[in-house]
Design an enzyme around this catalytic site. Structure first.
Site, PDB file in Angstrom:
ATOM      1  N   GLN A  98       0.975  -1.706  -0.327  1.00 53.94           N
ATOM      2  CA  GLN A  98      -0.343  -0.188  -0.046  1.00 53.94           C
ATOM      3  C   GLN A  98       0.843   1.277   0.070  1.00 53.94           C
ATOM      4  O   GLN A  98       2.135   1.244   0.120  1.00 53.94           O
ATOM      5  CB  GLN A  98      -0.743  -0.178   1.378  1.00 53.94           C
ATOM      6  CG  GLN A  98      -1.833  -1.049   1.197  1.00 53.94           C
ATOM      7  CD  GLN A  98      -2.629  -1.236   2.515  1.00 53.94           C
ATOM      8  OE1 GLN A  98      -2.446   0.091   3.271  1.00 53.94           O
ATOM      9  NE2 GLN A  98      -3.686  -2.369   3.276  1.00 53.94           N
ATOM     10  N   HIS A 100       0.647   5.728   0.607  1.00 57.17           N
ATOM     11  CA  HIS A 100      -1.561   6.975   0.834  1.00 57.17           C
ATOM     12  C   HIS A 100      -1.177   7.723   0.670  1.00 57.17           C
ATOM     13  O   HIS A 100       0.436   7.876   0.770  1.00 57.17           O
ATOM     14  CB  HIS A 100      -1.088   6.804   2.991  1.00 57.17           C
ATOM     15  CG  HIS A 100      -1.377   4.818   3.216  1.00 57.17           C
ATOM     16  ND1 HIS A 100      -2.758   4.478   2.921  1.00 57.17           N
ATOM     17  CD2 HIS A 100      -1.098   4.828   4.286  1.00 57.17           C
ATOM     18  CE1 HIS A 100      -2.944   3.262   3.365  1.00 57.17           C
ATOM     19  NE2 HIS A 100      -2.111   3.312   4.418  1.00 57.17           N
ATOM     20  N   GLU A 135      -0.292   6.510   9.455  1.00 59.68           N
ATOM     21  CA  GLU A 135      -0.449   5.636  10.458  1.00 59.68           C
ATOM     22  C   GLU A 135       0.823   4.832  11.506  1.00 59.68           C
ATOM     23  O   GLU A 135       2.250   5.303  10.306  1.00 59.68           O
ATOM     24  CB  GLU A 135      -0.909   3.859   9.668  1.00 59.68           C
ATOM     25  CG  GLU A 135       0.307   3.408   8.775  1.00 59.68           C
ATOM     26  CD  GLU A 135      -1.007   2.412   7.797  1.00 59.68           C
ATOM     27  OE1 GLU A 135      -2.324   2.796   7.910  1.00 59.68           O
ATOM     28  OE2 GLU A 135      -0.524   1.929   7.584  1.00 59.68           O
ATOM     29  N   HIS A 263       3.715   0.557   1.462  1.00 56.55           N
ATOM     30  CA  HIS A 263       4.704  -0.972   2.748  1.00 56.55           C
ATOM     31  C   HIS A 263       3.655  -1.739   2.603  1.00 56.55           C
ATOM     32  O   HIS A 263       2.829  -1.822   2.145  1.00 56.55           O
ATOM     33  CB  HIS A 263       4.492   0.388   4.259  1.00 56.55           C
ATOM     34  CG  HIS A 263       2.950   0.599   4.373  1.00 56.55           C
ATOM     35  ND1 HIS A 263       3.096   1.769   3.406  1.00 56.55           N
ATOM     36  CD2 HIS A 263       2.052   0.363   4.941  1.00 56.55           C
ATOM     37  CE1 HIS A 263       1.706   2.164   3.899  1.00 56.55           C
ATOM     38  NE2 HIS A 263       0.953   1.125   5.060  1.00 56.55           N
ATOM     39  N   ARG A 282      -3.074   0.394  -3.631  1.00 59.99           N
ATOM     40  CA  ARG A 282      -2.491  -1.038  -4.177  1.00 59.99           C
ATOM     41  C   ARG A 282      -1.682  -0.936  -4.964  1.00 59.99           C
ATOM     42  O   ARG A 282      -1.738  -0.568  -5.791  1.00 59.99           O
ATOM     43  CB  ARG A 282      -3.432  -2.284  -3.605  1.00 59.99           C
ATOM     44  CG  ARG A 282      -4.658  -1.252  -2.313  1.00 59.99           C
ATOM     45  CD  ARG A 282      -4.637  -2.934  -2.499  1.00 59.99           C
ATOM     46  NE  ARG A 282      -5.958  -2.750  -1.449  1.00 59.99           N
ATOM     47  CZ  ARG A 282      -7.359  -2.042  -1.347  1.00 59.99           C
ATOM     48  NH1 ARG A 282      -8.129  -1.219  -1.942  1.00 59.99           N
ATOM     49  NH2 ARG A 282      -7.709  -1.788  -0.203  1.00 59.99           N
TER      50      ARG A 282
END
Length: 401
Positions: A98, A100, A135, A263, A282
């Protein structure tokens, strides 16, 4: 009005999850495996349930009704909602690779796809909302993940040691990370199979014989193939296993994932705290939609030196804060012995979860007892204390800085 409430989260049954860790944590019977995630927050897809004086209520509705007093005026003004989502993860099989987007790019992408009329639940939708999704995770067990591109010398060594991929060294040396990744990601299924099948044929028997170490990319590449439902078309994410850092985090160690860092979680259990978003671009290891052109716009094509964080122990000797640049959240771990008293003032909304032992949380005349796996929601401007009736207690706390 009380400022301390028992809180119950929601379990998510994703295919990559485990069978026992989350049921054991929550003291529930494992009737519907896999148990992948336990969500604590106000995300509209799975809001936690708060137990108040007026009965049970979804946390998102509770916050919306009392937004300034619940979140604190500064957080309410900046975000207009609870800005974070708190999770327990049990990763049995690898998650998708992924990336972001930044906040600015998320806003642009969300508006663009809305204008195109792409439904929010469409499988080819890239942007589910207008928010970024930084995150942070803290390992609860030995935890393995992919995190950013290997430094060039290390990547060259990996490609050299993997004969089936050694032809990519020239691209890396002459054109850099972008062209290397673009070349791998844009291959047709036939081209990819032609390159990767000999690699799979070599490493899969070693994996099945237990002869591969988890620090070796061959292990994860073989595991990806061995767990795939369809082996006729090899996943493009296999390349990334060789391109990215393979990181091992020990219990209590943390890793932050910022926008643009590719990651993937590989194996283990962790606490995860993220911005309240579902924006994921993705890059493989998934049957879900992979938009290569859009992905390439957002990846940071630079070498990454993983920063394994140990947290900063506070002056009370009880709380360890894992600092990050994200404005949406702050994660900390609190370890108590029976003789300790943890005193805190929640300037903004907080969520506590007990991972081990038992906690008595007191605010004024109100006391909430939290056993293992139980949680509490604390509103802004709340002074509270926590003691441990058990010999030792471990809690994690989520808040906005």
């Amino acid at each position: 009005m009380s400022k301390l409430y028992p809180l119950k989260g929601k379990v998510q049954h994703y295919a990559w999850g485990g069978e026992a860790y989350i049921p054991n944590l929550l003291n529930i019977r494992a009737e519907n495996p896999p148990y992948a995630e336990y969500w604590l927050g106000a995300h509209v897809n799975a809001p936690s349930v708060l137990k108040s004086e007026n009965g049970e209520q979804n946390l998102d509705n509770f916050i919306e009704t009392n937004i300034d007093s619940t979140l604190g005026q500064s957080i309410a003004a900046r975000f207009g909602r609870l800005p974070f989502l708190f999770k327990v993860l049990d990763v049995k099989d690898m998650l998708s690779i992924q990336v972001h987007p930044t906040k600015v790019e998320a806003e642009k992408g969300f508006a663009r796809e809305n204008e195109m009329g792409i439904p929010l639940n469409a499988p080819n939708r890239n942007y589910k909302d207008d928010n970024h999704k930084p995150e942070i995770m803290v390992a609860l067990s030995e935890f393995w993940l992919l995190h950013g591109f290997l430094p060039k010398a290390e990547l060259k060594a990996v490609l050299t040691e993997t004969p089936e991929l050694s032809h990519l060294i020239e691209i890396l040396e002459t054109k850099g990370y972008f062209e290397l990744y673009k070349t791998a990601m844009e291959q047709s299924d036939e081209e990819r199979n032609q390159v990767l099948q000999p690699l799979v044929d070599r490493i899969l028997p070693l994996y099945k014989a237990g002869q591969l170490d988890k620090a070796n990319p061959d292990y994860w590449a073989a595991k990806a193939v061995d767990s795939a439902e369809d082996r006729s078309v090899l996943d493009r994410g296999i390349y990334s296993i060789y391109f990215f850092n393979i990181v091992r985090a020990e219990p209590g160690q943390a890793v932050f994932q910022d926008a643009g860092i590719p990651h993937a979680y590989l194996e283990g259990q962790n606490m995860e705290l993220m911005a309240n978003s579902d924006n994921v671009l993705r890059g493989g290891l998934t049957p879900k939609h992979v938009d290569v052109a859009e992905l390439l716009k957002h990846v940071i094509f630079e070498e990454t030196h993983p920063n394994i964080m140990h947290g900063e122990l506070q002056s009370d000797g009880l709380e360890r804060i894992y600092k990050s640049p994200a404005p949406d959240f702050e994660l900390s771990k609190i370890d108590l012995k029976s003789s300790d008293r943890y005193l805190s003032r929640a300037s903004t909304a907080q969520i506590l979860i007990v991972l081990k032992g038992e906690a008595e949380v007191t605010e004024g005349q109100k006391k909430v007892v939290l056993k293992k796996g139980e949680s509490a929601f604390i509103t802004s401007n709340c002074d509270y204390e926590v003691i441990s009736p058990a010999p030792t207690t471990t809690m994690y706390k989520a808040t906005a800085p």
